[in-house]
Structure formats: structure tokens, C-alpha cells
Design a protein around this motif. Structure first.
Motif, mmCIF file in Angstrom:
data_model
loop_
_atom_site.group_PDB
_atom_site.id
_atom_site.type_symbol
_atom_site.label_atom_id
_atom_site.label_comp_id
_atom_site.label_asym_id
_atom_site.label_seq_id
_atom_site.Cartn_x
_atom_site.Cartn_y
_atom_site.Cartn_z
ATOM 1 N N ALA A 1 1.156 7.247 -13.119
ATOM 2 C CA ALA A 1 0.841 5.988 -12.455
ATOM 3 C C ALA A 1 2.080 5.096 -12.380
ATOM 4 N N LEU A 2 2.839 5.023 -13.465
ATOM 5 C CA LEU A 2 4.043 4.192 -13.485
ATOM 6 C C LEU A 2 5.018 4.612 -12.390
ATOM 7 N N LYS A 3 5.223 5.912 -12.252
ATOM 8 C CA LYS A 3 6.155 6.407 -11.242
ATOM 9 C C LYS A 3 5.670 6.068 -9.831
ATOM 10 N N ALA A 4 4.355 6.227 -9.587
ATOM 11 C CA ALA A 4 3.821 5.920 -8.264
ATOM 12 C C ALA A 4 3.929 4.429 -7.956
ATOM 13 N N VAL A 5 3.568 3.590 -8.925
ATOM 14 C CA VAL A 5 3.646 2.140 -8.722
ATOM 15 C C VAL A 5 5.090 1.713 -8.477
ATOM 16 N N GLU A 6 6.012 2.245 -9.255
ATOM 17 C CA GLU A 6 7.422 1.882 -9.083
ATOM 18 C C GLU A 6 7.907 2.219 -7.686
ATOM 19 N N GLU A 7 7.486 3.354 -7.172
ATOM 20 C CA GLU A 7 7.900 3.744 -5.820
ATOM 21 C C GLU A 7 7.345 2.778 -4.778
ATOM 22 N N ALA B 1 -2.055 -7.340 -6.932
ATOM 23 C CA ALA B 1 -1.657 -6.402 -7.986
ATOM 24 C C ALA B 1 -1.630 -4.994 -7.408
ATOM 25 N N VAL B 2 -0.510 -4.312 -7.602
ATOM 26 C CA VAL B 2 -0.402 -2.901 -7.245
ATOM 27 C C VAL B 2 -0.468 -2.105 -8.536
ATOM 28 N N GLY B 3 -1.331 -1.082 -8.580
ATOM 29 C CA GLY B 3 -1.459 -0.391 -9.848
ATOM 30 C C GLY B 3 -2.066 0.978 -9.752
ATOM 31 N N GLY B 4 -2.157 1.566 -10.922
ATOM 32 C CA GLY B 4 -2.814 2.849 -11.098
ATOM 33 C C GLY B 4 -3.675 2.770 -12.334
ATOM 34 N N VAL B 5 -4.736 3.575 -12.395
ATOM 35 C CA VAL B 5 -5.720 3.425 -13.458
ATOM 36 C C VAL B 5 -6.166 4.785 -13.979
ATOM 37 N N SER B 6 -6.514 4.810 -15.247
ATOM 38 C CA SER B 6 -7.083 6.010 -15.868
ATOM 39 C C SER B 6 -7.967 5.548 -17.021
ATOM 40 N N ALA B 7 -8.498 6.496 -17.774
ATOM 41 C CA ALA B 7 -9.230 6.173 -19.002
ATOM 42 C C ALA B 7 -8.275 6.326 -20.178
ATOM 43 N N LEU C 1 0.839 -1.193 0.000
ATOM 44 C CA LEU C 1 0.000 0.000 0.000
ATOM 45 C C LEU C 1 0.874 1.243 0.000
ATOM 46 N N ASP C 2 0.310 2.323 -0.455
ATOM 47 C CA ASP C 2 1.037 3.573 -0.641
ATOM 48 C C ASP C 2 0.679 4.533 0.492
ATOM 49 N N THR D 1 -1.935 4.689 -5.249
ATOM 50 C CA THR D 1 -2.119 3.440 -5.980
ATOM 51 C C THR D 1 -3.180 2.589 -5.297
ATOM 52 N N TRP D 2 -3.709 1.621 -6.049
ATOM 53 C CA TRP D 2 -4.606 0.652 -5.462
ATOM 54 C C TRP D 2 -3.898 -0.689 -5.326
ATOM 55 N N CYS D 3 -4.508 -1.594 -4.571
ATOM 56 C CA CYS D 3 -3.960 -2.950 -4.396
ATOM 57 C C CYS D 3 -5.128 -3.925 -4.380
ATOM 58 N N TYR D 4 -5.175 -4.802 -5.398
ATOM 59 C CA TYR D 4 -6.234 -5.793 -5.519
ATOM 60 C C TYR D 4 -5.632 -7.197 -5.457
ATOM 61 N N VAL D 5 -6.475 -8.158 -5.122
ATOM 62 C CA VAL D 5 -6.053 -9.558 -5.157
ATOM 63 C C VAL D 5 -6.075 -10.023 -6.609
ATOM 64 N N ALA D 6 -5.003 -10.709 -7.022
ATOM 65 C CA ALA D 6 -4.912 -11.186 -8.404
ATOM 66 C C ALA D 6 -5.103 -12.697 -8.502
ATOM 67 N N ALA D 7 -4.506 -13.430 -7.577
ATOM 68 C CA ALA D 7 -4.492 -14.895 -7.617
ATOM 69 C C ALA D 7 -4.019 -15.358 -6.245
#
Length: 504
Positions: free
Chosen positions: A392-398, A292-298, A275-276, A281-287
């Protein structure tokens, strides 16, 4: 590995796709059906759930016919995140399906934030408070249409609606559930406070289960309609974003999937919740044992909106020249210099998500002058989406502690211009996998994992061939960093104006 075929079904935002694969990952056949996104009011985005169900049945039936009766080993399911609908005791829809781009619950999100500690809620659920999430959509229903909630037997995603209709039980996988804002991503069960804040009861929600769970036997009515043997296992699978990462082989530490389809996201799979502190960023269960840690947009949503509303002449030109419209638009983008001659697009036509999570944000075209053309606007649109993805990439990488490689997926990979723009904005090599319909392949692979045809997620990596590597131009990246800095300043400076416009 057993010889035979598996099917992945991807229930997407605008279309359903069923794909037949060999167990090696080779695509054999696919079937696609589209459905409409309805806009009954500004900010409202809905679907007819029965239209989605019918598309699912049509695609799956066509693919089962192509597979033949004896070669099908299993079926895996995927569905888009953050859908919401109410159903009665007979599973009849009481509401349309409200989709992830819907922003009607902005006020509900603010009320929830006033009644809880949003940071504590984020730490438990992995979801920053935002109208995108079903927790806010449910609160909107509770506050604005309580009579419907009183009639509701269940509050479900469109995937749960289909699972109940076709397989007879209300089940929700960890992945879809964790995109609701109401699942505790540590205990893998519903979070009591989140459910209460949503205005729901625990019995409104489906039973939470593993992404590897086999669904009950198909109801006889649908088995006959689809000509599917009841013995063929159907695995519940997950949500489209996490399965996209699996489908392109981005399953190891430091391996990102940068996707742009109807939506856009940057994701990295990790072995425990991350978690950030800034909740970017968000954190969802993948498997099992993967989050999964990520960021989202349209992304594609914006692109398709622009084409639909403003590119009538270009459609006619493409037809005249015997070209695909997207090929023509790629040609137009290449004719415009980097930076779109000073134009910057803030891609917030359905609000902003990662990293600022501002549902009141609006799309902005900054720097427009007399000499700009629709070609400049098209390139600025692509660049603006990539500035957002770069944030989003920069935030996820951090948050994950570094990204070593970036794989790309989604419809944008078919645009040579957009791929190069992305590489130049990121300043990184982009690995383009040769994966036909990566989300459907991720769903099919999860079925293989559940059935013991493979042993672990990492077994997908040798099945995913990298078709090309798109390398950045270092000089272009340096120039893009200056435009990106201006993009960030514009986002900050317009924050108050966004709020005034929304209150307006």
C-alpha cells in the motif's frame, strides 16, 4: 487560544472511546466501552447498533461529568468507515450494522461491475469496487432481502444512526459519505449512477455536509441523560482513518500516516483528489480542501483473531510471570529470526484490499515445517501484515508523487518488535508521535477548527510531539525485500486458486 476543554469521541470497530483534552492536546481523561463483533455466518461481520449507541452514550456521559459543566468548549465525532444498516421512519434498526470486514456482498460487487464501467465509477467516487463498500452492501440488500429495503426509510452508517437518534437529523459528513462508494468526491454530493447501481433511491440517503458542520441541538432527553448543556456545540467531524492522519499531524504534502489498529492503512492528505490509473488506492474526503489517498488492509483484527484462537497457553504464562500478554508476545517475536525461518503469511483472512482488491483472497501460511512453532507464526503474521502495508505504501507514494516522512499510529505502536519490523520492511524511519488516542484527538481538533479556536489544519503540527524515531536496519531491509518479492509472487500465483475456493 481559549482555555478550556474539548472532547473527541471515536466510535471504533470494537470499542467507543471518549477523550477529554485541553486545547493544547494534553489528555485529561478518557472513557472506553467495548462491544462485540457478531459472526452469524461465514463471511458475515455485524454489530448490534443499539449496543454501539449505548457505548457512545456511556462514554460521553462519563467524560462530560469529568469535564464539569462550565469548561467544555465543544465535542467532535469520529466513526469507523464503511458501516451499513437500514432503519425505519422512527430510526429503529431493520438490520444489524454490517461492518467493513463483512464480505457477504461479493456477488453484488460482481453484478455492479457487469452493469457499469468500474474504472469510471472509481474516477468519480474514489472507491475501487469491493464488498467492503456500502454500495455493494446496499445492492446485496436490494437483491437478497428486498422486503427489508421496501420497509427502509433510510440507509445509513452507524454514525448517522447515532446522530439522528441523539441530535434529531439524518446528516452524513463528507468523510464517512466518501467511504460509501456512492459519493462523487469532486462535487461532494451523491453520485446518481452509484446510488442507482446500489439499488437505492436518492431519498434513502442522508444529507451530505461538511466535516465542520455543527449538529442540531441535542434532543432534550439525551441532554438530561448526559448532563450536557444544549449550548455546547457538537461537530459532526469525520471518519476514523482521515482523523487519525490529522490527529498525528500528517497533514502536509508527502507526510504519511501508517496506521495499524483493527484495520491497517497508509494515508497521505492532498489538496485535490488524486486517483490511481491502476485503481490500487482509494481517495476519500478528509476535510475542507483535503482529500486522503490511501490503501487499506486488516491488521489488529488478524492479530486479535490469532491471540483469541491460539494463544490460551500464552495467556496463562503471562499471568504466571506477572506480565502483560502483549509484552510476552513481543518477547516471543524477538526470539524468532527475521523472515520467520522461511515462513510467509498472506494476511487475507477477510479478503484482500489494497493493492489487489480481491475479496476472494484467503489467508495463507506458506513454508510451514516441522520445526516451526507458534512463535514463528506470530512473527510471520506481523511480517505478513507489514508486507501488505508496504504494498500500500508503494502504491500511495506513486500516486501522490513521493512520501518524505512516515508517522505511525494505532495499537501496534505499543509493540517494540512490530515497530522495528515495520521500519525494516519499509526501509524508512518511523516517527512515533506522543498522541494519546490520535483519532479522538483528530476529532477534537476538528471541533476546534470548526469553532475558530484554531485557524487551519496545519495548526495541529506544533501540538504533536514526536516521542521517538524508529530507524531501519539497512541489512534487514535488504533481506526483507527478498521476502517481500516472494510474498508478491505468492499473491499472483494463488489468484486463480482464491477464485476457485470462493466459488467452491
Amino acid at each position: 487560544m481559549n482555555k478550556g476543554h474539548v472532547v473527541g469521541v471515536d466510535i471504533g470497530t470494537s470499542r467507543c472511546r471518549a477523550v477529554l483534552y485541553e486545547t493544547t492536546g494534553r489528555l485529561v481523561a478518557e472513557s472506553t466501552r467495548s462491544y462485540s463483533i457478531l459472526n452469524p455466518k461465514p463471511g458475515w461481520q455485524e454489530q448490534d447498533p443499539e449496543a454501539v449507541l449505548n457505548a457512545f452514550l456511556a462514554c460521553l456521559g462519563e467524560i462530560i461529568e469529568r469535564a464539569g459543566p462550565n469548561a467544555l468548549l465543544g465535542i467532535g465525532l469520529s466513526c469507523y468507515f464503511h458501516s451499513f444498516m437500514a432503519v425505519d421512519q422512527n430510526n429503529r434498526p431493520l438490520t444489524p450494522c454490517i461492518i467493513w470486514t463483512d464480505t457477504r456482498s461479493r456477488g453484488a460487487a460482481r453484478r455492479i461491475a457487469e452493469e457499469c464501467d468500474p474504472q469510471s465509477l472509481y474516477r468519480r467516487t474514489g472507491c475501487p469496487l469491493h464488498p467492503m463498500y456500502p454500495i455493494c452492501k446496499a445492492r446485496w440488500l436490494s437483491d437478497e432481502a428486498p422486503s427489508i429495503l421496501l420497509q427502509a426509510h433510510k440507509i445509513v452508517s452507524v454514525k448517522e444512526y447515532i446522530a439522528r437518534e441523539v441530535f434529531g437529523e439524518y446528516l452524513v459528513d463528507w468523510s464517512v459519505a466518501s467511504g460509501s462508494g456512492m459519493l462523487n468526491i469532486h462535487t461532494l454530493d451523491w453520485d446518481e449512477e452509484a446510488v442507482e447501481l446500489a439499488g437505492l433511491r436518492a431519498d434513502h440517503l442522508s444529507t451530505v455536509t461538511s466535516t465542520l458542520t455543527r449538529l442540531p441541538r441535542i434532543r432534550s432527553r439525551y441532554a438530561g441523560m448526559l448532563r450536557l448543556k444544549e449550548s455546547v456545540p457538537v461537530i459532526i467531524g469525520g471518519a476514523d482513518g482521515t482523523l487519525s492522519s490529522i490527529g498525528v499531524g500528517a497533514v502536509g504534502p508527502g507526510e504519511a500516516d501508517s496506521m495499524a489498529g483493527t484495520g491497517a492503512a497508509v494515508r497521505v492528505l492532498v489538496p485535490e483528489p488524486r486517483l490511481d490509473e491502476k485503481a490500487r488506492t482509494w481517495c476519500y474526503v478528509a476535510a475542507p480542501n483535503r482529500w486522503a489517498v490511501g490503501g487499506v488492509s486488516a491488521a489488529g483484527l488478524i492479530y486479535e483473531w490469532f491471540i483469541r484462537e491460539f494463544e490460551t497457553a500464552e495467556r496463562q504464562e503471562a499471568e504466571r510471570r506477572g506480565m502483560n500478554l502483549h509484552q510476552l508476545l513481543d518477547e516471543y517475536v524477538r526470539s524468532v529470526p527475521l523472515g520467520s525461518d522461511g515462513m510467509i503469511f498472506l494476511p487475507f483472512i477477510v479478503g484482500a484490499r489494497t493493492p489487489i482488491w480481491n475479496p476472494d483472497a484467503r489467508g495463507v501460511l506458506f513454508g510451514l515445517t516441522y520445526h516451526h512453532t507458534s512463535k514463528h507464526i506470530l512473527r510471520a503474521l506481523m511480517e505478513g501484515v507489514d508486507y501488505n502495508r508496504f504494498s500500500a505504501l508503494k502504491a500511495v507514494e506513486e500516486v501522490v508523487g513521493g512520501i518524505d516522512s512516515v508517522r505511525v499510529s494505532g495499537g501496534f505502536v505499543n509493540s517494540r518488535s512490530w515497530l522495528q519490523i515495520t521500519a525494516d520492511v519499509y526501509g524508512r524511519e518511523l516517527l512515533v508521535p506522543e498522541v494519546p488516542q490520535n483519532t479522538a484527538w483528530g476529532a477534537a481538533f476538528m471541533a476546534m477548527l470548526a469553532l475558530g479556536l484554531v485557524e487551519r489544519l496545519e495548526d495541529i503540527k506544533p501540538m504533536v510531539i514526536i516521542r521517538e524515531v524508529v530507524r531501519p536496519d539497512p541489512h534487514a531491509h535488504e533481506r526483507y525485500l527478498r521476502f517481500f518479492a516472494k510474498y508478491e509472487r505468492l499473491c499472483r500465483k494463488l489468484e486463480d486458486e482464491f477464485g476457485e475456493e470462493a466459488d467452491g
